[in-house]
Every structure is written in C-alpha cells, then in structure tokens.
Motif scaffolding. Structure first.
Motif, PDB file in Angstrom:
ATOM      1  N   GLN A   1       0.832  -1.194   0.000  1.00  0.00           N
ATOM      2  CA  GLN A   1       0.000   0.000   0.000  1.00  0.00           C
ATOM      3  C   GLN A   1       0.873   1.253   0.000  1.00  0.00           C
ATOM      4  O   GLN A   1       0.627   2.200  -0.747  1.00  0.00           O
ATOM      5  CB  GLN A   1      -0.903  -0.017   1.226  1.00  0.00           C
ATOM      6  CG  GLN A   1      -1.653   1.266   1.467  1.00  0.00           C
ATOM      7  CD  GLN A   1      -2.345   1.273   2.824  1.00  0.00           C
ATOM      8  OE1 GLN A   1      -2.224   0.364   3.617  1.00  0.00           O
ATOM      9  NE2 GLN A   1      -3.061   2.334   3.086  1.00  0.00           N
ATOM     10  N   ASP A   2       1.908   1.260   0.830  1.00  0.00           N
ATOM     11  CA  ASP A   2       2.771   2.441   0.942  1.00  0.00           C
ATOM     12  C   ASP A   2       3.525   2.729  -0.346  1.00  0.00           C
ATOM     13  O   ASP A   2       3.659   3.882  -0.754  1.00  0.00           O
ATOM     14  CB  ASP A   2       3.764   2.286   2.096  1.00  0.00           C
ATOM     15  CG  ASP A   2       3.091   2.326   3.451  1.00  0.00           C
ATOM     16  OD1 ASP A   2       1.963   2.842   3.555  1.00  0.00           O
ATOM     17  OD2 ASP A   2       3.701   1.817   4.418  1.00  0.00           O
TER      18      ASP A   2
ATOM     19  N   LEU B   1       1.100   4.082  -2.905  1.00  0.00           N
ATOM     20  CA  LEU B   1       0.694   5.440  -2.562  1.00  0.00           C
ATOM     21  C   LEU B   1       1.797   6.444  -2.898  1.00  0.00           C
ATOM     22  O   LEU B   1       1.519   7.525  -3.407  1.00  0.00           O
ATOM     23  CB  LEU B   1       0.336   5.540  -1.075  1.00  0.00           C
ATOM     24  CG  LEU B   1      -0.198   6.902  -0.664  1.00  0.00           C
ATOM     25  CD1 LEU B   1      -1.485   7.241  -1.407  1.00  0.00           C
ATOM     26  CD2 LEU B   1      -0.425   6.942   0.837  1.00  0.00           C
TER      27      LEU B   1
ATOM     28  N   TRP C   1       1.242   9.487  -5.366  1.00  0.00           N
ATOM     29  CA  TRP C   1       1.485  10.854  -4.906  1.00  0.00           C
ATOM     30  C   TRP C   1       2.387  11.588  -5.901  1.00  0.00           C
ATOM     31  O   TRP C   1       2.110  12.724  -6.292  1.00  0.00           O
ATOM     32  CB  TRP C   1       2.131  10.845  -3.529  1.00  0.00           C
ATOM     33  CG  TRP C   1       2.110  12.172  -2.834  1.00  0.00           C
ATOM     34  CD1 TRP C   1       2.441  13.393  -3.348  1.00  0.00           C
ATOM     35  CD2 TRP C   1       1.702  12.433  -1.496  1.00  0.00           C
ATOM     36  NE1 TRP C   1       2.284  14.380  -2.412  1.00  0.00           N
ATOM     37  CE2 TRP C   1       1.829  13.813  -1.262  1.00  0.00           C
ATOM     38  CE3 TRP C   1       1.258  11.612  -0.461  1.00  0.00           C
ATOM     39  CZ2 TRP C   1       1.521  14.396  -0.041  1.00  0.00           C
ATOM     40  CZ3 TRP C   1       0.964  12.208   0.756  1.00  0.00           C
ATOM     41  CH2 TRP C   1       1.091  13.581   0.941  1.00  0.00           C
TER      42      TRP C   1
ATOM     43  N   ALA D   1      -3.959   4.323  -6.074  1.00  0.00           N
ATOM     44  CA  ALA D   1      -4.479   4.994  -4.883  1.00  0.00           C
ATOM     45  C   ALA D   1      -5.751   4.304  -4.386  1.00  0.00           C
ATOM     46  O   ALA D   1      -5.944   4.149  -3.172  1.00  0.00           O
ATOM     47  CB  ALA D   1      -4.741   6.475  -5.175  1.00  0.00           C
TER      48      ALA D   1
ATOM     49  N   SER E   1      -4.763   1.318  -2.500  1.00  0.00           N
ATOM     50  CA  SER E   1      -4.257   1.714  -1.191  1.00  0.00           C
ATOM     51  C   SER E   1      -5.403   2.034  -0.230  1.00  0.00           C
ATOM     52  O   SER E   1      -5.415   1.594   0.916  1.00  0.00           O
ATOM     53  CB  SER E   1      -3.327   2.930  -1.342  1.00  0.00           C
ATOM     54  OG  SER E   1      -2.865   3.357  -0.092  1.00  0.00           O
ATOM     55  N   VAL E   2      -6.394   2.779  -0.705  1.00  0.00           N
ATOM     56  CA  VAL E   2      -7.553   3.136   0.127  1.00  0.00           C
ATOM     57  C   VAL E   2      -8.341   1.882   0.508  1.00  0.00           C
ATOM     58  O   VAL E   2      -8.792   1.755   1.655  1.00  0.00           O
ATOM     59  CB  VAL E   2      -8.450   4.171  -0.598  1.00  0.00           C
ATOM     60  CG1 VAL E   2      -9.784   4.343   0.113  1.00  0.00           C
ATOM     61  CG2 VAL E   2      -7.730   5.513  -0.700  1.00  0.00           C
TER      62      VAL E   2
ATOM     63  N   GLU F   1      -7.905   2.735   4.696  1.00  0.00           N
ATOM     64  CA  GLU F   1      -8.138   4.148   4.416  1.00  0.00           C
ATOM     65  C   GLU F   1      -7.410   5.020   5.436  1.00  0.00           C
ATOM     66  O   GLU F   1      -7.543   4.828   6.634  1.00  0.00           O
ATOM     67  CB  GLU F   1      -9.639   4.433   4.452  1.00  0.00           C
ATOM     68  CG  GLU F   1     -10.003   5.786   3.899  1.00  0.00           C
ATOM     69  CD  GLU F   1     -11.507   5.979   3.787  1.00  0.00           C
ATOM     70  OE1 GLU F   1     -11.904   6.997   3.197  1.00  0.00           O
ATOM     71  OE2 GLU F   1     -12.265   5.131   4.276  1.00  0.00           O
TER      72      GLU F   1
ATOM     73  N   GLU G   1      -4.017  10.375   4.255  1.00  0.00           N
ATOM     74  CA  GLU G   1      -3.054  10.599   3.173  1.00  0.00           C
ATOM     75  C   GLU G   1      -3.493   9.946   1.867  1.00  0.00           C
ATOM     76  O   GLU G   1      -3.519  10.598   0.822  1.00  0.00           O
ATOM     77  CB  GLU G   1      -1.660  10.075   3.584  1.00  0.00           C
ATOM     78  CG  GLU G   1      -1.049  10.804   4.761  1.00  0.00           C
ATOM     79  CD  GLU G   1      -1.561  10.339   6.135  1.00  0.00           C
ATOM     80  OE1 GLU G   1      -1.294  11.038   7.122  1.00  0.00           O
ATOM     81  OE2 GLU G   1      -2.237   9.295   6.216  1.00  0.00           O
ATOM     82  N   ASN G   2      -3.837   8.655   1.927  1.00  0.00           N
ATOM     83  CA  ASN G   2      -4.185   7.992   0.666  1.00  0.00           C
ATOM     84  C   ASN G   2      -5.522   8.486   0.122  1.00  0.00           C
ATOM     85  O   ASN G   2      -5.716   8.569  -1.085  1.00  0.00           O
ATOM     86  CB  ASN G   2      -4.110   6.468   0.762  1.00  0.00           C
ATOM     87  CG  ASN G   2      -5.087   5.814   1.703  1.00  0.00           C
ATOM     88  OD1 ASN G   2      -6.042   6.421   2.199  1.00  0.00           O
ATOM     89  ND2 ASN G   2      -4.832   4.538   1.985  1.00  0.00           N
ATOM     90  N   THR G   3      -6.421   8.867   1.019  1.00  0.00           N
ATOM     91  CA  THR G   3      -7.716   9.395   0.582  1.00  0.00           C
ATOM     92  C   THR G   3      -7.539  10.758  -0.085  1.00  0.00           C
ATOM     93  O   THR G   3      -8.165  11.050  -1.103  1.00  0.00           O
ATOM     94  CB  THR G   3      -8.682   9.470   1.780  1.00  0.00           C
ATOM     95  OG1 THR G   3      -8.713   8.180   2.412  1.00  0.00           O
ATOM     96  CG2 THR G   3     -10.081   9.828   1.351  1.00  0.00           C
TER      97      THR G   3
END
Length: 131
Positions: free
Chosen positions: A46-47, A50, A54, A73, A76-77, A81, A84-86
C-alpha cells in the motif's frame, strides 16, 4: 551465461529508475519507469503504491497515466483508508476532471485527518479549489 534473466533484469532496472528519477527531478522518465514497474499493483505494498500515486498527482499530466495512478491509490484506500491515501485519490480525481469523486474523497480525507488529530490543510485546500 547470464546471472539473471531478461525479465528480472528489467524489473531491477525499473526499480532503480523509480528510486532515482524523482530524486533527480526527471518526472517524465519516472512516469515511464513507474508504469512498467508497478504494472501489476498486486505485487506492491500500500505504501509503495501510494508513494507512486502521490508523485503522479504532483508531476504527471498524461490522462492514461493519471488513471493508472488512480487505480494504485484506490487499491491503497481499499487496503486501509488513511487521510493521506484518501487525499491523494481525491487529488488524482480532481486532476482527471472527476470533480464529484474528488470532492467526496477530499471531504473524507479532511474528516479522517481531523478525527485522528492530523493536519487536514491539504484536503481543505483541495476542497476550496473544487467549489
């Protein structure tokens, strides 16, 4: 006799490019390398997804590339959630002209940040641009 196969060599090269290009400000090259490297998003955390999304939200304008970053993204959400990802998902939606989705996710990012005692400034600023 090659030590690694061509596929493994290409992955390693793209991984290196994904690390070096944004640091050097080479965002069009980063875009190409990231699209190849993160082609199968299921192979990444996920990181990591993201971070790529970004960077795309800040430096990429190609609509097809933005759509791919939206997928990263969204993944990731869906995993967990966070403000940051939202926010990044909202920013990507805004960048691709999906204003209603952008508003919804920016509002969610703002609320999540406030609930968790985090800074909601970026989400608030994005909401201001979406009015």
């Amino acid at each position: 006799v090659p030590i690694v196969g061509q596929a493994e060599a290409d992955i390693a090269l793209n991984r290196t490019k994904v690390i070096i290009y944004p640091t050097a400000g080479l965002y069009s090259e980063y875009e190409k390398a990231a699209l190849l490297y993160y082609d199968n998003a299921d192979n990444f955390s996920q990181d990591e997804l993201l971070k790529a999304a970004w960077t795309f939200s800040d430096h990429v304008t190609n609509p097809a590339s933005i759509k791919k970053a939206q997928m990263w993204a969204e993944k990731s959400v869906m995993q967990a959630e966070t403000p940051e990802n939202t926010y990044i998902l909202a920013k990507l939606y805004a960048k691709s002209g999906q204003k209603e989705n952008a508003k919804m996710y920016a509002e969610s990012a703002k609320n999540l940040a406030q609930k968790l005692g985090k800074d909601a400034t970026l989400a608030i600023q994005l909401l201001e641009t979406l009015k």
